[in-house]
Scaffold this active site. Sequence first.
Site, mmCIF file in Angstrom:
data_model
loop_
_atom_site.group_PDB
_atom_site.id
_atom_site.type_symbol
_atom_site.label_atom_id
_atom_site.label_comp_id
_atom_site.label_asym_id
_atom_site.label_seq_id
_atom_site.Cartn_x
_atom_site.Cartn_y
_atom_site.Cartn_z
ATOM 1 N N ASP A 69 3.472 3.361 -13.344
ATOM 2 C CA ASP A 69 3.069 2.108 -12.708
ATOM 3 C C ASP A 69 4.322 1.583 -12.020
ATOM 4 O O ASP A 69 5.255 1.116 -12.691
ATOM 5 C CB ASP A 69 2.554 1.111 -13.749
ATOM 6 C CG ASP A 69 2.181 -0.223 -13.110
ATOM 7 O OD1 ASP A 69 2.414 -0.399 -11.893
ATOM 8 O OD2 ASP A 69 1.674 -1.094 -13.834
ATOM 9 N N SER A 149 4.241 0.931 6.864
ATOM 10 C CA SER A 149 2.997 0.853 7.654
ATOM 11 C C SER A 149 3.317 0.217 8.992
ATOM 12 O O SER A 149 4.248 -0.599 9.098
ATOM 13 C CB SER A 149 1.968 -0.021 6.927
ATOM 14 O OG SER A 149 0.860 -0.285 7.774
ATOM 15 N N TYR A 162 -0.375 -8.019 3.023
ATOM 16 C CA TYR A 162 -0.070 -6.578 3.069
ATOM 17 C C TYR A 162 1.029 -6.313 4.110
ATOM 18 O O TYR A 162 2.003 -5.620 3.825
ATOM 19 C CB TYR A 162 -1.343 -5.803 3.423
ATOM 20 C CG TYR A 162 -1.147 -4.317 3.614
ATOM 21 C CD1 TYR A 162 -1.036 -3.461 2.522
ATOM 22 C CD2 TYR A 162 -1.092 -3.751 4.897
ATOM 23 C CE1 TYR A 162 -0.867 -2.091 2.697
ATOM 24 C CE2 TYR A 162 -0.925 -2.385 5.082
ATOM 25 C CZ TYR A 162 -0.815 -1.571 3.978
ATOM 26 O OH TYR A 162 -0.642 -0.205 4.155
ATOM 27 N N LYS A 166 4.879 -4.749 3.652
ATOM 28 C CA LYS A 166 5.322 -3.531 4.327
ATOM 29 C C LYS A 166 6.543 -3.805 5.217
ATOM 30 O O LYS A 166 7.397 -2.928 5.393
ATOM 31 C CB LYS A 166 4.173 -2.918 5.127
ATOM 32 C CG LYS A 166 3.062 -2.354 4.253
ATOM 33 C CD LYS A 166 3.567 -1.223 3.362
ATOM 34 C CE LYS A 166 2.455 -0.505 2.627
ATOM 35 N NZ LYS A 166 2.944 0.647 1.837
HETATM 36 N N1 NAD Z 1 -4.533 4.733 4.908
HETATM 37 C C1 NAD Z 1 -3.915 4.065 5.861
HETATM 38 O O1 NAD Z 1 -4.502 3.804 6.928
HETATM 39 C C2 NAD Z 1 -2.483 3.624 5.675
HETATM 40 C C3 NAD Z 1 -1.829 3.100 6.792
HETATM 41 C C4 NAD Z 1 -0.502 2.698 6.679
HETATM 42 C C5 NAD Z 1 0.148 2.823 5.465
HETATM 43 N N2 NAD Z 1 -0.499 3.323 4.392
HETATM 44 C C6 NAD Z 1 0.264 3.431 3.137
HETATM 45 O O2 NAD Z 1 0.273 4.774 2.692
HETATM 46 C C7 NAD Z 1 0.395 4.796 1.272
HETATM 47 C C8 NAD Z 1 -0.713 5.674 0.700
HETATM 48 O O3 NAD Z 1 -1.952 5.083 1.023
HETATM 49 P P1 NAD Z 1 -3.342 5.878 1.066
HETATM 50 O O4 NAD Z 1 -4.037 5.471 2.285
HETATM 51 O O5 NAD Z 1 -3.118 7.306 0.767
HETATM 52 O O6 NAD Z 1 -4.077 5.122 -0.145
HETATM 53 P P2 NAD Z 1 -4.844 5.635 -1.436
HETATM 54 O O7 NAD Z 1 -5.445 4.434 -2.042
HETATM 55 O O8 NAD Z 1 -5.701 6.801 -1.088
HETATM 56 O O9 NAD Z 1 -3.643 6.174 -2.362
HETATM 57 C C9 NAD Z 1 -2.701 5.298 -2.930
HETATM 58 C C10 NAD Z 1 -2.259 5.888 -4.262
HETATM 59 O O10 NAD Z 1 -1.296 4.993 -4.853
HETATM 60 C C11 NAD Z 1 -1.625 4.856 -6.221
HETATM 61 N N3 NAD Z 1 -1.123 3.594 -6.764
HETATM 62 C C12 NAD Z 1 -1.606 2.346 -6.528
HETATM 63 N N4 NAD Z 1 -0.939 1.448 -7.265
HETATM 64 C C13 NAD Z 1 -0.006 2.130 -7.971
HETATM 65 C C14 NAD Z 1 0.975 1.754 -8.918
HETATM 66 N N5 NAD Z 1 1.122 0.475 -9.311
HETATM 67 N N6 NAD Z 1 1.776 2.713 -9.441
HETATM 68 C C15 NAD Z 1 1.614 4.008 -9.078
HETATM 69 N N7 NAD Z 1 0.680 4.426 -8.204
HETATM 70 C C16 NAD Z 1 -0.118 3.502 -7.655
HETATM 71 C C17 NAD Z 1 -3.148 4.929 -6.272
HETATM 72 O O11 NAD Z 1 -3.624 5.235 -7.564
HETATM 73 C C18 NAD Z 1 -3.428 6.022 -5.250
HETATM 74 O O12 NAD Z 1 -3.422 7.305 -5.831
HETATM 75 C C19 NAD Z 1 0.338 3.344 0.806
HETATM 76 O O13 NAD Z 1 1.649 2.856 0.599
HETATM 77 C C20 NAD Z 1 -0.315 2.644 1.985
HETATM 78 O O14 NAD Z 1 0.016 1.277 2.045
HETATM 79 C C21 NAD Z 1 -1.808 3.739 4.463
#
Ligand code: NAD
Length: 271
Positions: A69, A149, A162, A166
């Site tokens: 976590d 992001s 959010y 970021k």
């Molecule tokens: N999907 C998008 O469009 C997008 C765009 C820009 C940035 N991001 C960033 O990319 C990263 C991954 O996002 P994603 O889209 O793959 O999301 P996702 O929800 O598919 O995966 C996120 C992962 O982080 C884990 N997680 C959440 N809280 C946690 C904690 N406290 N400790 C450990 N693990 C934790 C979740 O269990 C999950 O497996 C994130 O930082 C997100 O902000 C995503």
Amino acid sequence: MTAERGSLPLQGKIVLVTGGGSGIGRSIATRLARDGAALAVADVVEPSARECAGEIEAAGGRAIAMHVDVTSKESVFAMVAAVVEAFGRIDIAVNNAGVGHNSAFLEIAEEDWDRMFAVNAKGVFLSMQAEGLQMKDQGSGGKIINIASIAGRHGPAYQAHYGASKAAVINLTQSTAKALAPYGITVNAINPGIVDTPMWRRTDGEIRDIRNREGENLESGDVTEEMRSQIPLGRISRPDDVASLAFYLASADSDYVTGQAFNVCGGLIMD
Ligand SMILES: NC(=O)c1ccc[n+]([C@@H]2O[C@H](COP(=O)([O-])OP(=O)(O)OC[C@H]3O[C@@H](n4cnc5c(N)ncnc54)[C@H](O)[C@@H]3O)[C@@H](O)[C@H]2O)c1
């Protein structure tokens, strides 16, 4: 650090990916494993980390899974200790764990603000401290890659909390790059755009619901299509678009690059 002819570019490297159980983190973990690295996949949802590690091992790679976590200092430092116990060191750390949430600005709850900052900003801060201390002790440099992001570049509608968390990641990346440069540790960030993952699919639904309450009549997927139509390259991102840049930042080819934040968004933003 040049790879020998015939060997994989990350052969012998130990990589830690937080939030590696899903979406972008999972894509980065499997990509870097294909490039020869041994992977530690950490996630707050431990079964999903185990699934990712299983996928890597089934493909002939080496991986372990663990719970973390990232909001807890104790948990983050225990994660780094567990990686070192299993593999002896950490060469590359990808701080990807994150949470999203969408809300009209005037309705953002204090708890929502706190949760964004606890996971997205403090989580990256704690991870970089634990990883930086370990890499400094190892004495042979290292690479830290933070997943920020494009929302951290321009304040997005419905994501003030959010986006601010970021922006903190991008700023922290710069400070930490300066602090760790004397130890040969590079620190960079990737700013994904609209990536087809469970997080984005939740975002599509949340923004649709907010806008429908404001009087629109949107259906599932409409928000995604609206965003797609603004992307010069004409499609939303796949997780592997992000993993490709993570590979570059993990490889020796990026040894002279630090303190940068790279947009991977099909041209949606250009600054
Ligand atoms: N999907 C998008 O469009 C997008 C765009 C820009 C940035 N991001 C960033 O990319 C990263 C991954 O996002 P994603 O889209 O793959 O999301 P996702 O929800 O598919 O995966 C996120 C992962 O982080 C884990 N997680 C959440 N809280 C946690 C904690 N406290 N400790 C450990 N693990 C934790 C979740 O269990 C999950 O497996 C994130 O930082 C997100 O902000 C995503």
